[in-house]
Design a protein around this motif. Structure first.
Motif, mmCIF file in Angstrom:
data_model
loop_
_atom_site.group_PDB
_atom_site.id
_atom_site.type_symbol
_atom_site.label_atom_id
_atom_site.label_comp_id
_atom_site.label_asym_id
_atom_site.label_seq_id
_atom_site.Cartn_x
_atom_site.Cartn_y
_atom_site.Cartn_z
ATOM 1 N N VAL A 76 1.077 -1.197 0.017
ATOM 2 C CA VAL A 76 -0.082 0.025 -0.111
ATOM 3 C C VAL A 76 0.889 1.403 0.140
ATOM 4 O O VAL A 76 1.714 1.652 0.836
ATOM 5 C CB VAL A 76 -0.925 0.118 1.211
ATOM 6 N N VAL A 77 0.806 2.155 -1.236
ATOM 7 C CA VAL A 77 1.471 3.195 -1.195
ATOM 8 C C VAL A 77 0.552 4.334 -1.741
ATOM 9 O O VAL A 77 -0.600 4.352 -2.113
ATOM 10 C CB VAL A 77 2.689 3.057 -2.151
ATOM 11 N N ASP A 78 1.367 5.584 -1.902
ATOM 12 C CA ASP A 78 0.487 6.611 -2.571
ATOM 13 C C ASP A 78 1.107 6.826 -3.967
ATOM 14 O O ASP A 78 1.908 5.792 -4.511
ATOM 15 C CB ASP A 78 0.656 7.858 -1.843
ATOM 16 N N ALA A 79 0.619 7.737 -4.825
ATOM 17 C CA ALA A 79 1.158 7.714 -6.188
ATOM 18 C C ALA A 79 2.692 7.936 -6.219
ATOM 19 O O ALA A 79 3.259 7.689 -7.282
ATOM 20 C CB ALA A 79 0.589 9.143 -7.025
ATOM 21 N N ALA A 80 3.364 8.545 -5.275
ATOM 22 C CA ALA A 80 4.704 8.833 -5.335
ATOM 23 C C ALA A 80 5.466 7.471 -4.534
ATOM 24 O O ALA A 80 6.669 7.744 -4.254
ATOM 25 C CB ALA A 80 5.079 10.029 -4.520
ATOM 26 N N GLY A 81 4.749 6.617 -4.372
ATOM 27 C CA GLY A 81 5.470 5.285 -3.560
ATOM 28 C C GLY A 81 5.856 5.372 -2.244
ATOM 29 O O GLY A 81 6.520 4.449 -1.826
ATOM 30 N N ARG A 82 5.304 6.318 -1.462
ATOM 31 C CA ARG A 82 5.602 6.312 -0.025
ATOM 32 C C ARG A 82 4.889 5.130 0.654
ATOM 33 O O ARG A 82 3.649 4.857 0.497
ATOM 34 C CB ARG A 82 5.023 7.539 0.524
ATOM 35 N N THR A 83 5.604 4.609 1.333
ATOM 36 C CA THR A 83 5.065 3.373 2.196
ATOM 37 C C THR A 83 4.601 3.836 3.695
ATOM 38 O O THR A 83 4.031 2.989 4.434
ATOM 39 C CB THR A 83 6.089 2.338 2.357
ATOM 40 N N GLY A 84 5.170 5.128 4.240
ATOM 41 C CA GLY A 84 4.951 5.329 5.623
ATOM 42 C C GLY A 84 6.197 5.279 6.353
ATOM 43 O O GLY A 84 6.331 5.780 7.437
ATOM 44 N N ARG A 85 7.212 4.797 5.635
ATOM 45 C CA ARG A 85 8.546 5.018 6.288
ATOM 46 C C ARG A 85 9.322 5.948 5.354
ATOM 47 O O ARG A 85 9.226 5.592 4.060
ATOM 48 C CB ARG A 85 9.227 3.495 6.261
ATOM 49 N N VAL A 86 10.054 6.896 5.934
ATOM 50 C CA VAL A 86 10.781 7.741 5.053
ATOM 51 C C VAL A 86 12.065 6.941 4.284
ATOM 52 O O VAL A 86 12.561 7.511 3.098
ATOM 53 C CB VAL A 86 11.303 8.948 5.730
ATOM 54 N N ASP A 87 12.449 5.860 4.540
ATOM 55 C CA ASP A 87 13.589 5.159 4.234
ATOM 56 C C ASP A 87 13.248 4.149 3.087
ATOM 57 O O ASP A 87 13.980 3.402 2.706
ATOM 58 C CB ASP A 87 14.729 4.750 4.991
ATOM 59 N N VAL A 88 11.779 3.669 3.056
ATOM 60 C CA VAL A 88 11.521 2.834 2.229
ATOM 61 C C VAL A 88 10.314 3.213 1.164
ATOM 62 O O VAL A 88 9.342 3.970 1.661
ATOM 63 C CB VAL A 88 10.852 1.592 2.989
ATOM 64 N N VAL A 89 10.572 3.058 -0.053
ATOM 65 C CA VAL A 89 9.443 3.241 -1.223
ATOM 66 C C VAL A 89 9.075 1.871 -1.939
ATOM 67 O O VAL A 89 9.869 1.092 -1.850
ATOM 68 C CB VAL A 89 9.762 4.332 -1.925
ATOM 69 N N ALA A 90 7.996 1.952 -2.430
ATOM 70 C CA ALA A 90 7.688 0.944 -3.391
ATOM 71 C C ALA A 90 6.937 1.469 -4.391
ATOM 72 O O ALA A 90 6.292 2.373 -4.487
ATOM 73 C CB ALA A 90 6.637 -0.097 -2.579
ATOM 74 N N ALA A 91 7.173 0.966 -5.803
ATOM 75 C CA ALA A 91 6.859 1.329 -7.000
ATOM 76 C C ALA A 91 6.543 0.291 -8.073
ATOM 77 O O ALA A 91 6.912 -0.904 -7.972
ATOM 78 C CB ALA A 91 7.823 2.259 -7.770
ATOM 79 N N GLY A 92 5.519 0.424 -9.003
ATOM 80 C CA GLY A 92 5.114 -0.440 -9.933
ATOM 81 C C GLY A 92 4.125 -1.374 -9.685
ATOM 82 O O GLY A 92 3.234 -1.366 -8.593
ATOM 83 N N ASP A 93 4.158 -2.475 -10.590
ATOM 84 C CA ASP A 93 3.043 -3.585 -10.386
ATOM 85 C C ASP A 93 3.076 -4.150 -8.931
ATOM 86 O O ASP A 93 1.840 -5.138 -8.782
ATOM 87 C CB ASP A 93 3.306 -4.807 -11.368
ATOM 88 N N CYS A 94 3.966 -4.066 -7.848
ATOM 89 C CA CYS A 94 3.866 -4.688 -6.557
ATOM 90 C C CYS A 94 3.121 -3.847 -5.623
ATOM 91 O O CYS A 94 2.793 -4.171 -4.765
ATOM 92 C CB CYS A 94 5.203 -4.987 -6.164
ATOM 93 N N THR A 95 2.454 -2.625 -6.315
ATOM 94 C CA THR A 95 2.084 -1.781 -5.408
ATOM 95 C C THR A 95 0.477 -1.662 -5.641
ATOM 96 O O THR A 95 0.087 -1.748 -6.891
ATOM 97 C CB THR A 95 2.489 -0.248 -5.603
ATOM 98 N N VAL A 96 -0.365 -1.033 -4.605
ATOM 99 C CA VAL A 96 -1.884 -0.637 -4.740
ATOM 100 C C VAL A 96 -1.721 0.770 -4.181
ATOM 101 O O VAL A 96 -0.777 1.223 -3.267
ATOM 102 C CB VAL A 96 -2.855 -1.308 -4.081
ATOM 103 N N GLN A 97 -2.599 1.668 -4.785
ATOM 104 C CA GLN A 97 -2.634 3.120 -4.412
ATOM 105 C C GLN A 97 -4.142 3.303 -4.399
ATOM 106 O O GLN A 97 -5.248 2.552 -4.902
ATOM 107 C CB GLN A 97 -2.072 3.893 -5.382
ATOM 108 N N ARG A 98 -4.617 4.457 -3.838
ATOM 109 C CA ARG A 98 -6.027 4.709 -3.654
ATOM 110 C C ARG A 98 -6.654 4.947 -4.674
ATOM 111 O O ARG A 98 -6.144 5.641 -5.864
ATOM 112 C CB ARG A 98 -6.019 6.420 -2.809
ATOM 113 N N HIS A 99 -7.785 4.358 -5.027
ATOM 114 C CA HIS A 99 -8.584 4.567 -6.168
ATOM 115 C C HIS A 99 -8.968 5.693 -6.438
ATOM 116 O O HIS A 99 -9.689 6.649 -5.333
ATOM 117 C CB HIS A 99 -9.907 3.504 -5.886
#
Lengths: 419, 106
Positions: A272-295
């Motif tokens: 679970v991230v936002d459009a910019a890949g934020r995970t809630g931890r400042v040192d960890v992001v996620a991007a691409g097909d492994c993510t979901v974001q707000r509809h």
């Protein structure tokens, strides 16, 4: 190698996953002036490559492994981006104070990092109940799948494709163009059910049937028939048996979240991230097909945007986030699919529309989707001119009057209004 | 190996050795030439690899047709008579020295 003998290394940013999203994070870090070490760990034994042609040009032989490479190896060297292929991160220890952690790889080596980007992608969903190792049954997600499927297509006169989504229909069109008898089996009442609205589904159905592909809707697979370890047919839930020497299962993808989940990141189908890949931890992001974001249109719903565009844009934005910089505003997501002579382009998320306009002239189709009077998404088939205009209108928040858009004689270009 | 000379919107020239059979777009992207975005990777779906072919080369590259022509009509940077989507130009030895200028906005 045991834990005691394992090597210890340090990198500034560790990127887990060598697809579009991972490469976008790494290259954007350099564009932004990041000077520390950047390491990409890719699980597949190939340098980063483009996936979309795997079901199209690569499958029909017009593109090869070299043409699919995302970047030349010299580029990665010049940019001082280290790419490890054929190695997997097995475990992540995120640490406790958001200032980096440690990854353990499949060879037991450990890599400590200051920042982490997860771009682990997704895996093809498989059909339950298929005996492992059954020859002639394929899924398509990575290069190895495509190489195997391309070889299998060569000798296959009867092909059954399970699933009427983009991948299934792209493979079906390719197989048909190579002369195979092709049947597509779809459990829903229309094609592309998860991806687009009914007008494009209907258009797509007609094109494929006209090309000689047998499309069965509202139809489920009961079991596969096999002989001597190879598939021979597909039994449907009504008892019909379709003969098949090749079965392609194209029933969607499942985000690869095991690492993220085990590390304690919030996951719900995807990371679970936002459009910019934020995970809630400042040192960890996620991007691409492994993510979901707000509809964008449905309250409390999460959406996985499986596309190259999202992978690249989210990856670039995530690089900003890792460096503590403000990411650019998210662009309208867009998608494309080439299925034989059918060229589909879509922009925006149509799910949630309350009104739509269809513009159809011969084999050209354009559908505009509105919500509360605002243009939210467009889908076109064989109409790239209108796609260019509409995608830009969506990106810029411009309005197009729905009543005037109904008149196909009026060029769309004349209808674009700035807010 | 044909050499391709790209001029970026900022006026800087980049010379790249291309693989025979590769497109002008692909060659630029693989070497990180700034200005060619190429979102769709060569599927003729995005028009973000718009270039202006040097006039001395336009006979060799040919001009845009069909869908490429339509997409250029509404490209972000207004098209010129020698505009092409660089994913649609495949390189052979005959293109050694090809010069293209990358459109400022993609």
């Amino acid at each position: 190698m045991t834990q005691d003998q394992a090597t210890e290394q340090h990198t500034g940013i560790l990127v887990v996953g060598g697809g579009e999203a991972g490469v976008a994070v790494a290259t954007q870090l350099r564009t932004l002036g990041y000077a520390e070490a950047v390491t990409i760990v890719g699980g597949e034994p190939y340098a980063p490559y483009q996936r979309p042609p795997l079901s199209k040009g690569f499958l029909n032989g017009t593109e090869d492994e070299e043409s699919l490479e995302l970047r030349a190896s010299e580029f990665f060297e010049e940019q001082r981006i280290v790419v490890w292929t054929g190695r997997r991160v097995e475990q992540l220890d995120l640490g406790t104070n958001c200032t980096g952690g440690v990854a353990t790889l499949d060879d037991g080596s450990r890599v400590s990092y200051d920042g982490l980007a997860l771009a682990t992608g997704a895996s093809a969903r498989t059909l339950p109940g298929i005996p492992p190792g059954l020859r002639g049954v394929h899924t398509l997600r990575g290069m190895a799948d495509a190489i195997a499927l391309r070889a299998a297509l060569d000798g296959s006169a009867e092909v059954v494709v399970i699933g009427g989504g983009f991948i299934g229909l792209e493979v079906a069109a390719t197989a048909r163009s190579r002369g195979a008898r092709v049947t597509v089996v779809e459990t829903m009442s229309r094609l592309l059910q998860r991806l687009c609205a009914p007008p494009l589904s209907e258009h797509c159905l007609k094109v494929h049937r006209d090309a000689g592909i047998d499309v069965l809707l509202d139809c489920s697979v009961a079991s596969l028939r096999a002989s001597h370890g190879a598939v021979t047919g597909v039994e449907l839930d009504d008892g019909t048996v379709l003969r098949a020497s090749l079965v392609v299962v194209g029933i969607g993808a499942v985000p690869d979240i095991e690492l993220a989940q085990a590390a304690g990141l919030r996951c719900q189908r995807g990371v679970v991230v936002d459009a910019a890949g934020r995970t809630g931890r400042v040192d960890v992001v996620a991007a691409g097909d492994c993510t979901v974001q707000r509809h964008p249109h449905r309250v409390d719903a999460l959406l996985g945007i499986e596309s190259v565009h999202n992978a690249v844009e989210q990856g670039k934005a995530a690089a900003h986030v890792l460096l503590g910089l403000e990411p650019p505003a998210p662009a309208t997501p867009w998608f494309w699919s080439d299925q034989g002579d059918l060229k589909i382009q879509m922009a925006g998320i149509s799910d949630g529309y309350d009104d739509h306009v269809v513009r159809k002239v011969d084999d050209r189709l354009t559908v505009l989707y509105y919500r509360h009077g605002n243009l939210i998404a467009v889908e076109v088939a064989n109409n790239p001119r209108e796609f260019m205009i509409l995608r830009r209108a969506l990106d810029k928040g411009h309005h197009i009057d729905r009543d005037r858009a109904e008149d196909v004689a009026t060029p769309l270009r004349e209808l674009v209004q700035s807010p | 190996m044909p050499k391709v000379i790209y001029t970026s919107p900022d006026g800087r020239a980049h010379t790249v050795d291309a693989r025979i059979g590769a497109s002008v777009m692909e060659t630029a992207v693989k070497h990180g030439i700034p200005g060619i975005v190429a979102e769709c990777g060569g599927a003729l779906s995005c028009a973000t690899c718009h270039v202006f072919v040097a006039t001395s080369w336009i006979d060799q590259t040919g001009t845009a047709e069909d869908f490429e022509d339509e997409m250029l009509d509404d490209a972000t940077t207004p098209r010129q008579s020698h505009s092409r989507l660089s994913c649609q130009i495949r390189l052979t030895d005959e293109f050694d020295g090809l010069e293209v200028t990358i459109a400022p906005e993609q």
